[in-house]
Design an enzyme around this catalytic site. Structure first.
Site, PDB file in Angstrom:
ATOM      1  N   LYS A   1       0.836  -1.208   0.000  1.00 21.90           N
ATOM      2  CA  LYS A   1       0.000   0.000   0.000  1.00 21.90           C
ATOM      3  C   LYS A   1       0.872   1.259   0.000  1.00 21.90           C
ATOM      4  O   LYS A   1       1.885   1.311   0.690  1.00 21.90           O
ATOM      5  CB  LYS A   1      -0.901  -0.018   1.242  1.00 21.90           C
TER       6      LYS A   1
ATOM      7  N   ASN B   1     -12.134   3.926  -7.431  1.00 22.57           N
ATOM      8  CA  ASN B   1     -11.841   4.083  -6.012  1.00 22.57           C
ATOM      9  C   ASN B   1     -11.341   5.484  -5.726  1.00 22.57           C
ATOM     10  O   ASN B   1     -10.747   6.133  -6.578  1.00 22.57           O
ATOM     11  CB  ASN B   1     -10.838   3.024  -5.523  1.00 22.57           C
TER      12      ASN B   1
ATOM     13  N   ASN C   1       5.836   1.042  -2.142  1.00 16.86           N
ATOM     14  CA  ASN C   1       5.214   2.072  -2.975  1.00 16.86           C
ATOM     15  C   ASN C   1       5.146   3.351  -2.144  1.00 16.86           C
ATOM     16  O   ASN C   1       4.631   3.346  -1.028  1.00 16.86           O
ATOM     17  CB  ASN C   1       3.809   1.596  -3.380  1.00 16.86           C
TER      18      ASN C   1
ATOM     19  N   ASN D   1       5.029   6.576  -6.695  1.00 20.25           N
ATOM     20  CA  ASN D   1       3.729   6.889  -7.301  1.00 20.25           C
ATOM     21  C   ASN D   1       3.676   8.394  -7.567  1.00 20.25           C
ATOM     22  O   ASN D   1       3.621   9.185  -6.637  1.00 20.25           O
ATOM     23  CB  ASN D   1       2.629   6.452  -6.328  1.00 20.25           C
TER      24      ASN D   1
ATOM     25  N   CYS E   1      -0.090  11.432  -7.525  1.00 20.43           N
ATOM     26  CA  CYS E   1      -0.789  12.238  -6.521  1.00 20.43           C
ATOM     27  C   CYS E   1      -0.525  13.725  -6.746  1.00 20.43           C
ATOM     28  O   CYS E   1       0.489  14.117  -7.321  1.00 20.43           O
ATOM     29  CB  CYS E   1      -0.394  11.800  -5.126  1.00 20.43           C
TER      30      CYS E   1
ATOM     31  N   GLY F   1      -9.450  -2.392 -13.045  1.00 23.05           N
ATOM     32  CA  GLY F   1     -10.174  -3.614 -13.348  1.00 23.05           C
ATOM     33  C   GLY F   1     -10.196  -3.882 -14.845  1.00 23.05           C
ATOM     34  O   GLY F   1      -9.707  -3.078 -15.648  1.00 23.05           O
TER      35      GLY F   1
ATOM     36  N   GLY G   1      -6.043  -4.046 -15.184  1.00 27.89           N
ATOM     37  CA  GLY G   1      -7.094  -4.943 -15.646  1.00 27.89           C
ATOM     38  C   GLY G   1      -6.706  -6.390 -15.854  1.00 27.89           C
ATOM     39  O   GLY G   1      -7.478  -7.155 -16.429  1.00 27.89           O
TER      40      GLY G   1
HETATM   41  C1  LIG Z   1      -8.477   0.337  -3.954  1.00 29.25           C
HETATM   42  C2  LIG Z   1      -7.245   0.697  -4.731  1.00 29.25           C
HETATM   43  C3  LIG Z   1      -6.209   1.376  -4.075  1.00 29.25           C
HETATM   44  C4  LIG Z   1      -5.056   1.734  -4.773  1.00 29.25           C
HETATM   45  N1  LIG Z   1      -4.025   2.359  -4.100  1.00 29.25           N
HETATM   46  C5  LIG Z   1      -2.869   2.644  -4.757  1.00 29.25           C
HETATM   47  C6  LIG Z   1      -1.752   3.210  -4.062  1.00 29.25           C
HETATM   48  O1  LIG Z   1      -1.792   3.432  -2.854  1.00 29.25           O
HETATM   49  N2  LIG Z   1      -0.631   3.504  -4.776  1.00 29.25           N
HETATM   50  C7  LIG Z   1      -0.543   3.242  -6.125  1.00 29.25           C
HETATM   51  O2  LIG Z   1       0.498   3.505  -6.723  1.00 29.25           O
HETATM   52  N3  LIG Z   1      -1.573   2.684  -6.792  1.00 29.25           N
HETATM   53  C8  LIG Z   1      -2.726   2.386  -6.157  1.00 29.25           C
HETATM   54  N4  LIG Z   1      -3.780   1.787  -6.846  1.00 29.25           N
HETATM   55  C9  LIG Z   1      -3.643   1.524  -8.286  1.00 29.25           C
HETATM   56  C10 LIG Z   1      -3.252   0.069  -8.557  1.00 29.25           C
HETATM   57  O3  LIG Z   1      -2.007  -0.239  -7.971  1.00 29.25           O
HETATM   58  C11 LIG Z   1      -3.187  -0.215 -10.070  1.00 29.25           C
HETATM   59  O4  LIG Z   1      -2.250   0.655 -10.668  1.00 29.25           O
HETATM   60  C12 LIG Z   1      -4.519  -0.010 -10.775  1.00 29.25           C
HETATM   61  O5  LIG Z   1      -5.567  -0.420  -9.952  1.00 29.25           O
HETATM   62  C13 LIG Z   1      -4.601  -0.742 -12.116  1.00 29.25           C
HETATM   63  O6  LIG Z   1      -4.499  -2.128 -11.972  1.00 29.25           O
HETATM   64  P1  LIG Z   1      -5.787  -3.114 -11.871  1.00 29.25           P
HETATM   65  O7  LIG Z   1      -6.696  -2.755 -12.995  1.00 29.25           O
HETATM   66  O8  LIG Z   1      -5.229  -4.490 -11.967  1.00 29.25           O
HETATM   67  O9  LIG Z   1      -6.422  -2.818 -10.555  1.00 29.25           O
HETATM   68  C14 LIG Z   1      -4.944   1.423  -6.154  1.00 29.25           C
HETATM   69  C15 LIG Z   1      -5.984   0.742  -6.801  1.00 29.25           C
HETATM   70  C16 LIG Z   1      -7.118   0.372  -6.110  1.00 29.25           C
HETATM   71  C17 LIG Z   1      -8.205  -0.367  -6.823  1.00 29.25           C
END
Ligand SMILES: Cc1cc2nc3c(=O)[nH]c(=O)nc-3n(C[C@H](O)[C@H](O)[C@H](O)COP(=O)(O)O)c2cc1C
Ligand SMILES: Cc1cc2nc3c(=O)[nH]c(=O)nc-3n(C[C@H](O)[C@H](O)[C@H](O)COP(=O)(O)OP(=O)(O)OC[C@H]3O[C@@H](n4cnc5c(N)ncnc54)[C@H](O)[C@@H]3O)c2cc1C
Ligand code: FES
Lengths: 303, 243
Positions: free
Chosen positions: A45, A69, A99, A126, A129, A216, A243
């Site tokens: 996280k 989210n 991260n 990251n 932000c 997703g 995704g």
């Molecule tokens: C609930 C949630 C919290 C996330 N928190 C972070 C985060 O703290 N830092 C970050 O770099 N990405 C964060 N992401 C982004 C994911 O790491 C990822 O880049 C993004 O969801 C795309 O991948 P996916 O489609 O497989 O979920 C978060 C995604 C979700 C769904």
């Protein structure tokens, strides 16, 4: 047996699959389903210098084949990560990716500095932000601020540095090249795409934050396209995500140019997501006579 | 906390009212460890996220759990299409349930679909429990908002009367946020311990994604808790109810 291990930034990953930051906590919850040592790595996280409470709820809205989210980087701060989460995590035989995020380049550098000497294999910065000093626009949407924050973190640590790119830009290759030039060892992409849902019965957005990040299955084709573009634009390795819901998806991202693959929101639907994906990749490779997964990286033959 | 994911057979299904279903699932390992007030994350085929549904009863001997739910949207509609003999994909048991202590005199207050999760609580206390059930409009109930059955009014009216007349040790409440807020206020007024079961939109259901935040306060410090792991049941004193 197919060789699933890959070399990523000089580190050996036993397989390319890594749960994505923010979707897997610090691993404790998913450890109830399987041993974390089966994973190539874990991206934990997002951690900031000081604890953050995040945004008000609702923080999630379902979408066709995905979700929005607006967690807002809720986390306990880097000191708690080091004292409480790392000792537990580092007992697992897998790569630990910290991260990190911050509101200023100095803050990001400060977090990275605190991780020096800790059992962290890699830092994932990251840059999606908002940058408070630059009026709140994300670091990651401008090549200059992206390079500036990358440089600050680069100078603060010797830990391999991966920069996580935002897809909410006109040309992602520009940002990728900028962070490569600023000393990044790798890039990861894509972070979430900005979206919105409205409850038409109340006329109110579903998210209390009004807007949030889409992830997703719905974002997969965008991830494939961006990974392909970035892999062709930079020399440093790429970690692909967005995704991924199956071994075939992971292989597709690798063909597009990813060396490692992160799995995010799909973990919520299938808590065994990462394990199933690793097994599906192995099966696919066997069926297609691929003896070493490395052989498929970037092998797409564009028209 | 221990939980499992799997596909388990539905051994019984009943339609208990219009758009309201009661399903019994055979999952012995889960039934053995489920506590009153815990919930399941239920997959709805074709939908990205699972739906949280309370486990309103668990029977360790038969190895079954019961879910009672209302069709509120497309996901619950999909789940309601499952029949006896079909398998249902769940993660359970999840969250922190009600704290039950023998010998207490308690009152359970349910609003609508918040009633079934209190069944197990009422059963535990037997004759020491009073049940106040509110429905917008229904059959076997004490009060409905529109007066079509029983008492016409909100559940808080009979609750206040009860608190004035009978010594009560604990209030257990489950239902819409507005109702819970009013019950929490009564609990404070009459200085009675009160546990409320909250709802929030969820993704992982196990504490990893942090989307199910809720404002809470402890030692006069406010912080974000998570409904799926710190709850769904909270001490009402710790919940900061939004306006
Ligand atoms: C609930 C949630 C919290 C996330 N928190 C972070 C985060 O703290 N830092 C970050 O770099 N990405 C964060 N992401 C982004 C994911 O790491 C990822 O880049 C993004 O969801 C795309 O991948 P996916 O489609 O497989 O979920 C978060 C995604 C979700 C769904
Ligand atoms: C801990 C807990 C226990 C619950 N127990 C029960 C129960 O026993 N019986 C019952 O009928 N209902 C219960 N609910 C409410 C139930 O989860 C929602 O009615 C259901 O998720 C709606 O899904 P849908 O697809 O029909 O609606 P849609 O509106 O189409 O759903 C869209 C998205 O919003 C979410 N969502 C919508 N309303 C709610 C809500 N009220 N709470 C949480 N998420 C919501 C859905 O899960 C989905 O992700 C409970 C909720 C929680 C948090
Ligand atoms: S739903 Fe993921 S933390 Fe509660």
């Amino acid at each position: 047996m197919t060789k699933l291990n890959v070399n990523f930034c000089g580190l050996d990953f036993k397989n390319p699959i890594i749960p994505a930051s923010g979707t897997f906590g610090y691993g404790r919850e998913y450890e109830k389903f399987y041993s974390l040592s089966r994973l190539g790595g874990i991206s934990v996280k997002g951690t900031t210098l000081n604890p953050r409470q995040g945004n008000p709820a609702p923080r999630v809205a379902e979408t066709p084949s995905g979700m929005l989210n607006s967690v807002g980087l809720q986390n306990g701060g880097v000191d708690k990560f080091i004292s409480y989460e790392l000792p537990h995590l580092s007992k697992c035989d897998t790569r630990i990716i910290a991260n990190i995020a911050g509101a200023t380049a100095e803050e990001c550098a400060e977090v990275a500095k605190k991780l020096n000497g800790q059992k962290v294999d890699m830092i994932e910065l990251n840059i999606s932000c908002p940058n408070v000093k630059q009026g709140g626009a994300a670091f990651g949407t401008n090549p200059c601020t992206a390079a500036e924050v990358t440089k600050a973190v680069r100078n603060a640590t010797s830990i391999p540095l991966m920069v996580k790119l935002s897809p909410n830009v006109t040309d992602i290759t520009e940002i990728a090249k900028a962070v490569e030039g600023a000393g990044a060892d790798a890039v990861s992409l894509i972070n979430t795409l900005l979206g919105m849902r409205i409850d038409i019965n109340t006329g109110r957005p579903i998210l209390k934050n009004n807007v949030g990040g889409l992830s997703g299955a719905a974002v997969f084709p965008i991830a494939v396209r961006m990974v392909w573009q970035v892999a062709n634009a930079v020399k440093i390795p790429v970690c692909g995500m967005g995704g991924v819901c199956s071994g075939e998806d992971a292989i597709e991202l690798m063909m597009a140019g990813a060396t490692t693959v992160q799995v995010g929101a799909y973990n919520f639907q299938n808590p065994y997501a990462c394990i199933d994906i690793i097994e599906q990749m192995e099966k696919w490779c066997k069926k297609h006579g691929v003896n070493d997964i490395k052989d498929i990286i970037g092998t797409v033959k564009p028209w | 906390m221990s939980y499992k994911q799997g596909k388990f057979p539905i051994v019984e299904k009943r339609a208990i009212a219009k758009g309201m279903f009661d399903i019994t699932i055979c999952c012995p390992e889960i039934a053995k460890i489920t506590q009153a007030g815990q919930f399941a994350q239920v997959a709805a085929k074709g939908f990205f996220l699972r739906r949280p549904i309370s486990i309103c009863q668990s029977d360790p001997e038969r190895g079954t759990i019961r879910l009672v739910f209302e069709v509120r949207g497309n996901g619950t509609e999909k789940i309601s299409g499952l029949n006896k003999g079909d398998c249902i994909d769940i993660i359970a048991p999840l969250g922190k349930g009600f704290t039950l202590k023998r010998g207490k005199r308690v009152v359970c207050v349910g609003g609508g679909i918040g009633n079934p999760p209190l069944l197990e609580v009422a059963r535990f206390y037997g004759c020491k429990a009073t049940m106040i059930s509110g429905f917008r409009s229904a059959e076997v109930v004490l009060c409905t908002d529109d007066g079509s059955a029983g008492f016409h009014g909100f559940v808080t009216q009979p609750l206040e009367k009860l608190l004035q007349e009978k010594k009560t040790d604990v209030i257990y409440a489950c239902g819409p946020m507005g109702m819970l807020k009013n019950i929490a206020m009564l609990a404070e007024k009459y200085n009675v311990k009160c546990e409320v079961s909250l709802e929030q939109r969820m993704a992982c259901g196990i504490g990893a994604c942090l989307v199910c935040a809720c404002r809470t306060v402890k030692d006069s410090k406010e912080f974000m808790s998570h409904v799926c792991t710190d709850g769904p049941v909270f001490d009402s004193k710790e919940v900061v109810f939004d306006d």
